[in-house]
Enzyme design. Structure first.
Site, short mmCIF file in Angstrom:
data_model
loop_
_atom_site.label_atom_id
_atom_site.label_comp_id
_atom_site.label_asym_id
_atom_site.label_seq_id
_atom_site.Cartn_x
_atom_site.Cartn_y
_atom_site.Cartn_z
N HIS A 166 -4.27 38.01 -8.01
CA HIS A 166 -4.66 36.93 -8.96
C HIS A 166 -6.03 37.17 -9.48
O HIS A 166 -6.63 36.68 -10.33
CB HIS A 166 -4.55 35.52 -8.72
CG HIS A 166 -3.23 35.15 -7.91
ND1 HIS A 166 -2.36 34.73 -8.60
CD2 HIS A 166 -3.25 35.22 -6.61
CE1 HIS A 166 -1.30 34.25 -7.69
NE2 HIS A 166 -2.00 34.79 -6.46
N SER A 287 -23.22 53.09 -27.61
CA SER A 287 -22.80 52.25 -29.05
C SER A 287 -23.88 52.41 -30.13
O SER A 287 -25.15 52.67 -29.65
CB SER A 287 -23.05 50.67 -28.68
OG SER A 287 -23.44 49.89 -29.76
N LYS A 293 -25.53 49.87 -24.01
CA LYS A 293 -24.07 50.05 -23.82
C LYS A 293 -23.90 51.49 -23.17
O LYS A 293 -24.37 52.57 -23.69
CB LYS A 293 -23.34 50.00 -25.09
CG LYS A 293 -23.38 48.44 -25.57
CD LYS A 293 -22.57 47.59 -24.57
CE LYS A 293 -21.03 47.46 -24.76
NZ LYS A 293 -20.30 46.94 -25.96
N GLU A 300 -10.06 53.07 -21.77
CA GLU A 300 -9.35 52.26 -22.84
C GLU A 300 -8.55 52.80 -23.44
O GLU A 300 -7.37 52.18 -23.66
CB GLU A 300 -10.36 51.53 -23.76
CG GLU A 300 -11.76 50.55 -22.90
CD GLU A 300 -12.75 50.46 -24.13
OE1 GLU A 300 -12.72 49.30 -24.63
OE2 GLU A 300 -13.81 51.36 -24.03
#
Ligand code: ARG
Length: 469
Positions: A166, A287, A293, A300
């Site tokens: 979980h 970024s 970043k 992704e």
């Protein structure tokens, strides 16, 4: 009335004998597949060369015609590979483009190539050869991904980390164990592509349009020339079957699920909140506005690939599900889906192999996180069963009270003083502390397939033997 382009006057030279005019321009646009099936050129030429050689060996065409065809096809091949080939939409597909060009190069003998075959068995053959190559490519790429995961597992076979259910801390596991879970998944993918390849390795060539042919062809010979195990045994099935593409897509979809799950973990783990892993510069992006970043874009994008791969799978299943035997033009819609799925799967596998081998796991962070969240509560309950003779249900209850006590004090289980523990259950003795440490916890999980470093190392050895013989 309309600016719709007008029909061409000339009937198609390949099949236009009974046609007075050519097709409407829109008809030509919807019908043509050359925009995408040109990718089958090498397979098409290979199949045609095998067919022509067989026709000559069987005395169906002359040796000199077969020679002219064979050599002419090699000229076509080099023209296409040099980017020097005039692809024509009017000629519909790769099969007719190649044959028309062959006719320009060698003249009359080109017209004998299509003896005893049809574009139906031709396309089924070409596409099978192409998908078979993609199975080989997937198998090779999976080897690289598995090698990368094995490398990670070996480096951190005994590094402790939290195991989750979980996405809540459950029990400590080892980094090696977690990596080896993916080795198992990608290993199953490997066998799925191997199985699919074995099943698809039968030749449709010689099934002709659908019924076979009256020419004395030798299907064993063309099958062998194309490295198929045998000819397909039913001509209707041979031209109408696309199971091989569906199997490839199914295996690709399951593999993409695995890639996506691992990517998801890498995205989570590389976040500032987790810092379990650091991606290398080669596999990160920055970024344009936020200088701090370091984005896991490759992970992704791999995570997202399942969308188009599964989309292609659903699309082809839907195309095939209601088709009567044998060939229907619907089946021309098979190629773009498989091309796109295969391209994206190969890219995703290559990116995963690179990203994973460059990845640095943060051993200290993993260990610190492993002991947080009362991850050894199960070990405590097991100790109460083993050392104090409690039934597991009661041990579970006692441990729950101890977790609540630690939680209220804001400390870990192993920071609770013995006297406080004994106030919850008098049978608790100092030896309990030995199981509250995460290293002891993982070392105790010696059941086959468990997370103990010895078990993990045994699995790593098994996989290395399996991969390298
Ligand atoms: N371009 C066609 C395809 O991809 C080749 C087969 C055409 N056969 C036919 N009977 N029209 O399916």
């Amino acid at each position: 009335m309309t600016d719709r382009p007008q029909a061409k006057d000339a009937a198609n030279s390949m099949w236009g004998g009974r046609f007075a005019t050519g097709p409407d321009a829109i008809m030509e646009a919807i019908n043509a597949s050359i925009g995408f099936d040109r990718r089958l050129y090498a397979q098409d030429i290979r199949g045609s060369r095998a067919h022509a050689a067989m026709l000559a060996a069987q005395g169906i065409i002359s040796d000199s015609d077969a020679r002219a065809i064979g050599e002419g096809l090699l000229t076509v091949l080099s023209e296409i590979e040099a980017g020097d080939f005039p692809f024509s939409t009017a000629l519909e597909d790769i099969h007719m483009n190649v044959e028309a060009r062959l006719k320009e190069i060698i003249g009359e003998p080109a017209g004998r190539l299509h003896t005893g075959r049809s574009r139906n068995d031709q396309v089924a053959t070409d596409f099978r050869l192409w998908v078979r190559d993609q199975c080989d490519a997937a198998i090779a790429s999976l080897h690289a991904v598995i090698a990368a995961a094995l490398g990670q597992a070996e480096a951190g076979a005994d590094w402790v980390m939290p195991g989750f259910t979980h996405l809540q801390t459950a029990q400590p596991v080892t980094w090696g164990h977690h990596m080896m879970a993916y080795v198992e998944m990608f290993g199953r993918d490997l066998t799925r592509f191997q199985d699919a390849r074995r099943r698809m390795n039968e030749s449709p060539l010689g099934a002709a349009a659908l019924a076979g042919t009256g020419y004395p062809i030798d299907r064993e010979a063309t099958a062998a020339a194309l490295d198929f195990d045998r000819p397909m045994a039913n001509s209707l099935d041979a031209v109408s079957d696309r199971d091989f593409a569906l199997e490839f897509l199914s295996a690709a979809s399951i593999c993409a699920v695995h890639l996506s799950r691992l990517s998801e973990e890498l995205v989570i783990w590389s976040s500032a909140q987790f810092r379990f892993v650091a991606m290398s510069d080669r596999w990160s992006t920055g970024s344009s506005i936020m200088p701090q970043k370091r984005n896991p874009d490759a992970a992704e994008l791999i995570r997202a690939k399942i969308g188009r791969i599964l989309g292609a799978t659903v699309a082809l299943f839907t195309v095939m599900k209601g088709l009567p035997l044998a060939y229907s033009k619907d089946m021309q819609e098979d190629k773009e889906q498989v091309f796109d799925a295969a391209d994206n799967l190969m890219l995703a596998l290559a990116a995963m192999a690179g990203m994973l081998s460059d990845l640095t796991a943060n051993r200290d962070r993993l260990e610190a996180a492993a002991s947080a969240g009362f991850s050894t509560a199960t070990d405590l309950a097991d100790w109460l069963v083993r050392e104090a003779g409690l039934p597991f249900r009661e041990a579970h209850h006692v441990t729950g009270s101890l977790v609540a006590m630690a939680e209220a004090r804001g400390c870990d289980l192993d920071q609770l003083p013995l006297s406080d523990m004994q106030s919850v259950h008098p049978a608790i003795s100092p030896s309990v502390y030995s199981v509250l440490g995460v290293h002891n916890s993982v070392a105790s999980r010696q059941s086959y397939g468990g997370t103990a470093p010895d078990q993990v190392r045994a699995q790593i050895t098994r996989w290395k033997t399996r991969l390298h013989g």
